[in-house]
Design an enzyme around this catalytic site. Structure first.
Site, PDB file in Angstrom:
ATOM      1  N   GLY A   1       3.890   2.413   4.477  1.00 28.63           N
ATOM      2  CA  GLY A   1       4.929   2.018   3.400  1.00 28.63           C
ATOM      3  C   GLY A   1       5.819   3.148   3.153  1.00 28.63           C
ATOM      4  O   GLY A   1       5.971   4.233   4.036  1.00 28.63           O
ATOM      5  N   GLY A   2       6.674   3.193   2.016  1.00 29.74           N
ATOM      6  CA  GLY A   2       7.638   4.330   1.866  1.00 29.74           C
ATOM      7  C   GLY A   2       7.015   5.728   1.785  1.00 29.74           C
ATOM      8  O   GLY A   2       7.873   6.758   2.061  1.00 29.74           O
TER       9      GLY A   2
ATOM     10  N   VAL B   1      -1.485   3.302   5.416  1.00 28.64           N
ATOM     11  CA  VAL B   1      -2.620   2.963   4.545  1.00 28.64           C
ATOM     12  C   VAL B   1      -3.448   2.197   5.588  1.00 28.64           C
ATOM     13  O   VAL B   1      -3.218   1.232   6.453  1.00 28.64           O
ATOM     14  CB  VAL B   1      -2.053   1.722   3.432  1.00 28.64           C
ATOM     15  CG1 VAL B   1      -3.661   1.383   2.747  1.00 28.64           C
ATOM     16  CG2 VAL B   1      -1.361   2.333   2.535  1.00 28.64           C
TER      17      VAL B   1
ATOM     18  N   ASP C   1      10.051   1.943  -8.262  1.00 35.55           N
ATOM     19  CA  ASP C   1      10.266   1.177  -7.077  1.00 35.55           C
ATOM     20  C   ASP C   1       9.554  -0.156  -7.162  1.00 35.55           C
ATOM     21  O   ASP C   1       8.889  -0.697  -6.241  1.00 35.55           O
ATOM     22  CB  ASP C   1       9.574   1.845  -5.837  1.00 35.55           C
ATOM     23  CG  ASP C   1      10.060   1.270  -4.454  1.00 35.55           C
ATOM     24  OD1 ASP C   1      11.190   0.822  -4.403  1.00 35.55           O
ATOM     25  OD2 ASP C   1       9.727   1.692  -3.341  1.00 35.55           O
TER      26      ASP C   1
END
Length: 400
Positions: free
Chosen positions: A2-3, A7, A115
């Site tokens: 992800g940004g 994970v 976001d």
């Protein structure tokens, strides 16, 4: 990935449960987002936000151990379910709005996510989750975000400009996502609220509560319709009232709470007077030793007992009676002198039928109208003859 990190799926050795572990490289410029995310997550307790269990670090990485959500991202979920019902879409949108409302009303310091996008929304069988708070920030805490770029297509204009960020930034992104979720769904007041949140009407204000109320009103209306079954005939003298009353009696006998409603408003009170029904504190007319519940003519249209299935006597089938209904039983004439009227009526109206509909014939056909001598007091044999229709109605309502 992800940004704000990578994970990994892990299993807790002692508890045997799955956990999600977010790993952030300390050398990355956005590693400082770790501090924001952990500070935010550890303060939150909401069914739509993954719980944080632990925080660790070593020389090179930060680690956040979070609740594992076995779901799909919103964009993937909608892509793989193109025929998702309008009700389900609205429920997803409502749950997302409730999460944002929770964040924005936190005390003493509300939280902005910054976001909100389909990739940061996970869908499970029974819940919606908002994840990845790496861009998030507290409001009124004196904390200034250094990086809050958001995502192209969903970020508010001020996120590109590097100016002051607030709840309006989240609401802009939320409106974009809600538009994506509710495509082709007509919800009263929603377009106006979205236009305001997307700043197409700069002289007006709207809030997440406006979206919540739009969706709740929609679902209330739909849920009421989904718990209604309309009974109509292709012509006069099809026994619509008789069948509707019989169905109510047999549903209640099976423990399925239901009530008869006369759409035309000219039959119920005649029946009540003839048999001597008494009206209870819910406004429902009941008769001793009978399972037939009836709404008096003057309150049938405004009755709000959503735990009851409304069996609506619609009389003769007409197009204007089919608007918005979800469940329909049509009583048809099958005798020689009735067939032409039946054929013409079905041909004219069938295009307006809901997905859940059933045609029953008085003489021939797959389903036949059973003979019930007295619908207020059907015999055991007559109740048995109605069992297949009781089962169909129960299935329709339970699937709504």
């Amino acid at each position: 990935s992800g940004g704000t990190g990578t994970v990994h799926l892990a299993r807790h050795v002692s508890l045997g449960v799955k956990r999600a572990i977010k790993v952030i490289d300390k050398r990355e410029v956005l590693a400082e987002n770790f501090l924001y995310e952990t500070n935010i997550l550890k303060t939150l307790k909401h069914s739509g936000i993954p719980a944080i269990y632990d925080i660790e670090e070593d020389e090179y990485h930060y680690y956040i151990i979070e609740e594992y959500i076995n779901g799909q991202s919103l964009d993937k979920y909608l892509s793989e379910n193109p025929k998702l019902s309008k009700r389900r879409r609205v429920r997803i949108a409502l749950q997302l709005c409730e999460i944002v409302k929770y964040l924005h009303t936190r005390k003493p310091n509300p939280i902005i996510h910054l976001d909100i996008k389909p990739q940061n929304i996970l869908i499970t069988d029974d819940n919606v989750f908002l994840i990845d708070f790496g861009n998030g920030s507290f409001i009124n805490s004196g904390t200034v975000r250094k990086y809050s770029a958001g995502t192209i297509g969903y970020a508010s204009p001020e996120q590109y400009q590097g100016t002051c960020l607030g709840k309006e930034s989240d609401l802009f992104s939320l409106a974009k996502v809600v538009t994506f979720i509710t495509k082709d769904v007509i919800v009263d007041g929603l377009d106006d609220a979205l236009d305001i949140l997307l700043r197409k009407r700069k002289d007006q204000k709207a809030s997440v509560e406006d979206l919540v109320q739009c969706f709740k009103n929609y679902l209330s209306k739909i849920d009421t319709l989904s718990r209604s079954v309309c009974i109509a005939g292709t012509q006069n003298r099809m026994g619509v009232t008789h069948f509707a009353l019989s169905l109510v009696s047999c549903l209640n006998k099976k423990g399925i709470k239901s009530v008869y409603v006369d759409l035309e408003g000219n039959i119920s009170n005649c029946i009540l007077d003839e048999y001597g029904f008494d009206i209870n504190n819910e406004g429902i007319a009941r008769l001793e030793n009978s399972f037939c519940n009836i709404l008096p003519d003057n309150i049938g249209a405004i009755f709000e007992g959503n735990d009851y299935i409304k069996i609506i006597d619609c009389g003769v089938l007409y197009i204007d009676k089919l608007s918005g209904i979800e469940n329909l039983i049509v009583l048809c004439g099958g005798r020689e002198w009735e067939k032409e009227n039946t054929y013409n009526s079905l041909k004219m109206h069938k295009v307006y039928f809901p997905k859940n509909y059933l045609t029953i014939f008085n003489y021939e056909g797959q389903f036949k109208i059973p003979y019930i001598y007295n619908p207020i007091f059907p015999s055991l044999k007559e109740q048995h003859a109605m069992n297949e229709f009781v089962a169909i109605v129960k299935k329709w309502v339970s699937e709504s």
